[in-house]
Scaffold this active site. Structure first.
Site, short mmCIF file in Angstrom:
data_model
loop_
_atom_site.label_atom_id
_atom_site.label_comp_id
_atom_site.label_asym_id
_atom_site.label_seq_id
_atom_site.Cartn_x
_atom_site.Cartn_y
_atom_site.Cartn_z
N SER A 154 11.34 -83.70 -46.25
CA SER A 154 11.72 -85.04 -45.79
C SER A 154 11.28 -85.18 -44.35
O SER A 154 11.19 -84.18 -43.62
CB SER A 154 13.24 -85.21 -45.88
OG SER A 154 13.66 -86.35 -45.16
N TYR A 167 21.34 -81.68 -44.07
CA TYR A 167 20.12 -82.11 -44.79
C TYR A 167 18.90 -81.86 -43.90
O TYR A 167 17.91 -81.26 -44.34
CB TYR A 167 20.25 -83.60 -45.13
CG TYR A 167 19.12 -84.16 -45.96
CD1 TYR A 167 19.05 -83.94 -47.34
CD2 TYR A 167 18.12 -84.95 -45.38
CE1 TYR A 167 18.01 -84.49 -48.11
CE2 TYR A 167 17.10 -85.50 -46.14
CZ TYR A 167 17.05 -85.26 -47.50
OH TYR A 167 16.03 -85.80 -48.26
N1 LIG Z 1 14.27 -91.02 -51.83
C1 LIG Z 1 14.05 -90.80 -50.56
O1 LIG Z 1 14.10 -91.72 -49.72
C2 LIG Z 1 13.70 -89.41 -50.10
C3 LIG Z 1 13.25 -89.26 -48.78
C4 LIG Z 1 12.92 -88.00 -48.31
C5 LIG Z 1 13.02 -86.90 -49.15
N2 LIG Z 1 13.46 -87.07 -50.43
C6 LIG Z 1 13.54 -85.87 -51.26
O2 LIG Z 1 12.85 -86.06 -52.48
C7 LIG Z 1 13.44 -85.27 -53.50
C8 LIG Z 1 13.73 -86.14 -54.70
O3 LIG Z 1 14.61 -87.19 -54.30
P1 LIG Z 1 14.81 -88.55 -55.10
O4 LIG Z 1 15.00 -89.59 -54.08
O5 LIG Z 1 13.77 -88.70 -56.15
O6 LIG Z 1 16.24 -88.23 -55.77
P2 LIG Z 1 16.97 -88.82 -57.06
O7 LIG Z 1 16.52 -90.21 -57.37
O8 LIG Z 1 18.43 -88.57 -56.79
O9 LIG Z 1 16.47 -87.87 -58.25
C9 LIG Z 1 16.80 -86.52 -58.17
C10 LIG Z 1 16.32 -85.80 -59.41
O10 LIG Z 1 16.64 -84.41 -59.25
C11 LIG Z 1 17.61 -84.02 -60.23
N3 LIG Z 1 18.57 -83.13 -59.58
C12 LIG Z 1 19.41 -83.40 -58.56
N4 LIG Z 1 20.14 -82.32 -58.26
C13 LIG Z 1 19.75 -81.34 -59.11
C14 LIG Z 1 20.17 -80.00 -59.32
N5 LIG Z 1 21.13 -79.44 -58.59
N6 LIG Z 1 19.56 -79.29 -60.29
C15 LIG Z 1 18.58 -79.85 -61.06
N7 LIG Z 1 18.16 -81.10 -60.91
C16 LIG Z 1 18.75 -81.85 -59.95
C17 LIG Z 1 18.23 -85.33 -60.74
O11 LIG Z 1 18.72 -85.23 -62.07
P3 LIG Z 1 20.29 -84.82 -62.37
O12 LIG Z 1 21.12 -85.64 -61.44
O13 LIG Z 1 20.50 -85.11 -63.81
O14 LIG Z 1 20.37 -83.35 -62.09
C18 LIG Z 1 17.00 -86.25 -60.67
O15 LIG Z 1 16.14 -86.02 -61.77
C19 LIG Z 1 14.68 -84.62 -52.87
O16 LIG Z 1 14.39 -83.32 -52.47
C20 LIG Z 1 14.95 -85.50 -51.65
O17 LIG Z 1 15.62 -84.79 -50.62
C21 LIG Z 1 13.79 -88.30 -50.92
#
Ligand SMILES: NC(=O)c1ccc[n+]([C@@H]2O[C@H](COP(=O)([O-])OP(=O)(O)OC[C@H]3O[C@@H](n4cnc5c(N)ncnc54)[C@H](OP(=O)(O)O)[C@@H]3O)[C@@H](O)[C@H]2O)c1
Length: 269
Positions: A154, A167
């Site tokens: 991130s 985080y």
């Molecule tokens: N969205 C943003 O603005 C943003 C910005 C910077 C970085 N990121 C990073 O990008 C990555 C993905 O984020 P996202 O925004 O796509 O999140 P999201 O929409 O919450 O999706 C997360 C995915 O990961 C799975 N997951 C969560 N916790 C898990 C666990 N303990 N074990 C296995 N699967 C798990 C969830 O499914 P289940 O809940 O069913 O497990 C879901 O498929 C993360 O590392 C986040 O820190 C996101």
């Protein structure tokens, strides 16, 4: 001549014959990565905690002609990570080309309010899981002959954001891990890179972006004047796995609409 060039382009810009593990593939950025890699010809395995949602995604991918399998795994659990890699090894006959450490989460609060349990949950999910999955996947990546690891960290690991210090620390550690592994495993032809997104419209942050005042503040700090979409992250992740990026390793690349280079450049006209 033209035929030879086109066949060289095919082998540099496709992932046919390659195998990939993407953690957290049922929603958001992980979901887009599964579709991007599968669309480029890779065979993909993904995981998440919710079985129903996972099965729904697998049916949808099968109907689109993508080769994707999946299993339930909470990546914050050590035994479940071990089981996941056993499954991956058996599905892909011991060879893995691509590991995408995407699953992650956040709890936002002031530093002094974090409980020991919340600290452990964030570090286990965002840092320890990725570290341990690299350890477990190493023999499979090595055996494949050409391996690529991509971490999703991130911009919170690049600059200070108000999204929580645990985080930020977990993502900053991932950024450094990227550089160390790139040097340690280059001898095994395993490249390691990292993609650092700013606000991307997913279920993780939709409650924040639904707040107009907060969204306006995000836009005011972002030269491209909008949050990103999951596909704008998955395209870079795919590029970093392609033979076309074969000389790129150890890099942390922000996908942020210019946010991290914006020292003070007023965006209002
Ligand atoms: N969205 C943003 O603005 C943003 C910005 C910077 C970085 N990121 C990073 O990008 C990555 C993905 O984020 P996202 O925004 O796509 O999140 P999201 O929409 O919450 O999706 C997360 C995915 O990961 C799975 N997951 C969560 N916790 C898990 C666990 N303990 N074990 C296995 N699967 C798990 C969830 O499914 P289940 O809940 O069913 O497990 C879901 O498929 C993360 O590392 C986040 O820190 C996101």
């Amino acid at each position: 001549m033209a035929e030879a060039e086109s066949s060289s382009r095919d082998s540099r810009w496709y992932l046919k014959g390659m195998t990939a593990l993407v953690t957290g593939g049922t929603r958001g950025i992980g979901h887009a990565i599964v579709e991007e890699l599968a669309g480029l010809g890779a065979t993909v395995h993904t995981c998440s905690r919710k079985e129903d949602e996972l099965n729904g995604c697998l049916r949808d991918w099968a109907s689109k002609g993508f080769r994707v399998s999946g299993s339930v795994c909470d990546v914050s659990s050590r035994p479940q990570r071990e089981k996941l890699i056993e499954t991956v090894s058996s599905v892909f006959s011991g060879k893995l080309n691509i590991l995408i450490n995407n699953a992650g989460t956040n709890i936002r609060k002031p530093t002094i309010e974090y409980t020991a349990e919340e600290f452990s949950t964030l570090i286990a999910t965002n840092l320890e899981s990725a570290y341990h999955l690299c350890q477990l996947a190493y023999p499979l990546l090595k055996l494949s002959g050409v391996g690529s690891i991509v971490f999703i960290s991130s911009v919170a690991g690049v600059v200070a954001l108000g999204s929580g210090t645990v985080y930020g620390a977990s993502k900053g550690a991932i950024n450094q891990l990227t550089k160390n592994l790139a040097c340690e495993w280059a001898k095994d032809n395993i490249r390691t890179n990292c993609v650092a997104p700013w606000y991307i419209r997913t279920s993780l942050v939709e409650h924040l972006l639904d707040n107009k005042e907060f969204l306006d503040t995000v836009i005011a700090r972002t030269p491209l004047r909008r949050p990103g979409e999951p596909k704008e992250v998955s395209s870079l992740v795919a590029f970093l796995c392609l033979p076309a990026s074969s000389y790129i390793t150890g890099q942390v690349i922000s996908v942020d609409g210019g946010m991290t280079v914006n020292g003070f450049y007023p965006t209002h006209d």
